[in-house]
Design a protein around this motif. Structure first.
Motif, PDB file in Angstrom:
ATOM      1  N   VAL A  76       8.471  -1.776  -8.774  1.00  0.00           N
ATOM      2  CA  VAL A  76       8.683  -2.220 -10.152  1.00  0.00           C
ATOM      3  C   VAL A  76       9.878  -3.160 -10.227  1.00  0.00           C
ATOM      4  N   HIS A  92       8.831   8.994  -8.447  1.00  0.00           N
ATOM      5  CA  HIS A  92       9.416   7.829  -9.095  1.00  0.00           C
ATOM      6  C   HIS A  92      10.899   7.751  -8.755  1.00  0.00           C
ATOM      7  N   ASP A 110       4.581   1.322  -5.332  1.00  0.00           N
ATOM      8  CA  ASP A 110       4.534   0.453  -6.498  1.00  0.00           C
ATOM      9  C   ASP A 110       5.954  -0.027  -6.731  1.00  0.00           C
ATOM     10  N   LEU A 129       3.351   6.499  -4.176  1.00  0.00           N
ATOM     11  CA  LEU A 129       2.090   7.014  -4.711  1.00  0.00           C
ATOM     12  C   LEU A 129       1.593   8.179  -3.851  1.00  0.00           C
ATOM     13  N   GLN A 139       0.822  -1.202   0.000  1.00  0.00           N
ATOM     14  CA  GLN A 139       0.000   0.000   0.000  1.00  0.00           C
ATOM     15  C   GLN A 139       0.861   1.259   0.000  1.00  0.00           C
ATOM     16  N   GLY A 198      10.745   2.010  -8.769  1.00  0.00           N
ATOM     17  CA  GLY A 198       9.474   1.983  -8.059  1.00  0.00           C
ATOM     18  C   GLY A 198       8.910   3.371  -7.889  1.00  0.00           C
ATOM     19  N   ARG A 199       7.708   3.407  -7.275  1.00  0.00           N
ATOM     20  CA  ARG A 199       6.999   4.673  -7.106  1.00  0.00           C
ATOM     21  C   ARG A 199       6.475   4.806  -5.676  1.00  0.00           C
TER      22      ARG A 199
END
Length: 301
Positions: A7, A249, A5, A262, A2, A259-260
């Motif tokens: 990647v 990012h 992100d 959010l 949560q 990854g990010r």
């Protein structure tokens, strides 16, 4: 996970499972120019349309540092700890002295006025590098409409002589700037022509020549999606943490997305600060956020 992100699995070690995105303050118009003052344990940042520089601290919350402020945008500190600010309305780069007086460092080149200095970084040798797109003089919202007298460029200002040189002139809209930790690279965002249907938008990277005063070998480093890169910072391993439409990012030195983080608003700029430079302060549209990460911002040589 949560709020994140992942990647690339390498991003997992930067993420703290028990550290979430915090809202520090809201109700602004468009935030930019965050700069951390470790000696005062505070963050300065710009609220451009409201024409003010604000100060945030854990103890005192948000206070007005300067208003009116010349419609300030990007900010940094020089090697003596003084505040360097890009001003849209004055079309200048200025320095706030220790006694609070303001010195104009640059407002003209070759006899003509600058556009609207946007972002600024200071190299280890004390030289000041800044971008100069026309964004701040194209609308009344961020400084007031004025006629452009210069192409969009990136400049270097010599701290001793005051001489300015053009280090890059092939941008539609040069924006955020960041040196790699070893200062062998300079990253520059191109956010393109304002109001264009399909603006050229990407991060470019340049090699800094041996003298440290010129750039060469410019190439595309990364294309942010969704949205575009505005402001960004490097961590101590050379990864680039950049603004985007959906958050922050993290990109490795090869240009690959790791990854990010959010964020529920378009991010304009960010900086590392607080304990051991491991808290990320995020200027996202009308709100100031922060999050602790398991990575430290780059420390200047």
């Amino acid at each position: 996970m949560q709020g994140f992100d992942v990647v690339d699995r390498r991003f997992k070690r930067f993420v703290l499972f028990n550290a979430s995105l915090e809202t520090l303050a809201g109700g602004f118009r468009w935030l930019e120019g965050p700069v951390w003052f470790a000696d005062h344990q505070c963050l300065l940042f710009s609220d451009i349309p409201n024409d003010r520089i604000l100060r945030w601290s854990e103890a005192g919350g948000v206070q007005v540092f300067r208003q009116p402020a010349g419609f300030p945008n990007g900010q940094t500190r020089d090697r003596e700890g003084r505040l360097i600010t890009c001003l849209h309305r004055q079309r200048a780069v200025v320095r706030t002295e220790i006694d609070g007086t303001i010195t104009v460092l640059a407002d003209r080149f070759a006899g003509m006025r600058l556009n609207s200095p946007n972002d600024v970084v200071v190299k280890a040798d004390g030289s000041i590098w800044f971008s100069d797109p026309p964004y701040g003089i194209q609308t009344d919202y961020e400084g007031g409409k004025q006629e452009s007298q210069q192409p969009s460029r990136v400049y270097r200002l010599d701290p001793r002589s005051g001489a300015m040189t053009v280090v890059a002139d092939d941008f539609d809209g040069p924006n955020g700037l960041c040196f790699s930790p070893d200062e062998r690279r300079l990253y520059i965002a191109d956010t393109g022509l304002q109001f264009a249907d399909s603006p050229r938008q990407h991060i470019r990277v340049f090699d800094v020549e041996g003298s440290g005063a010129r750039l060469r070998n410019g190439r595309i480093f990364h294309q942010v999606s969704p949205g575009n890169a505005d402001g960004f910072r490097c961590d101590e391993e050379g990864n680039v943490w950049t603004s985007a439409d959906d958050g922050v990012h993290c990109i490795d030195p090869a240009g690959d997305l790791l990854g990010r983080i959010l964020v529920p608003a378009k991010v304009g700029n960010l900086t590392f600060g607080d304990r051991w430079r491991s808290r990320l302060f995020i200027c996202a549209s009308q709100t100031l956020y922060a999050i602790y990460v398991n990575q430290r911002g780059a420390q200047r040589p």
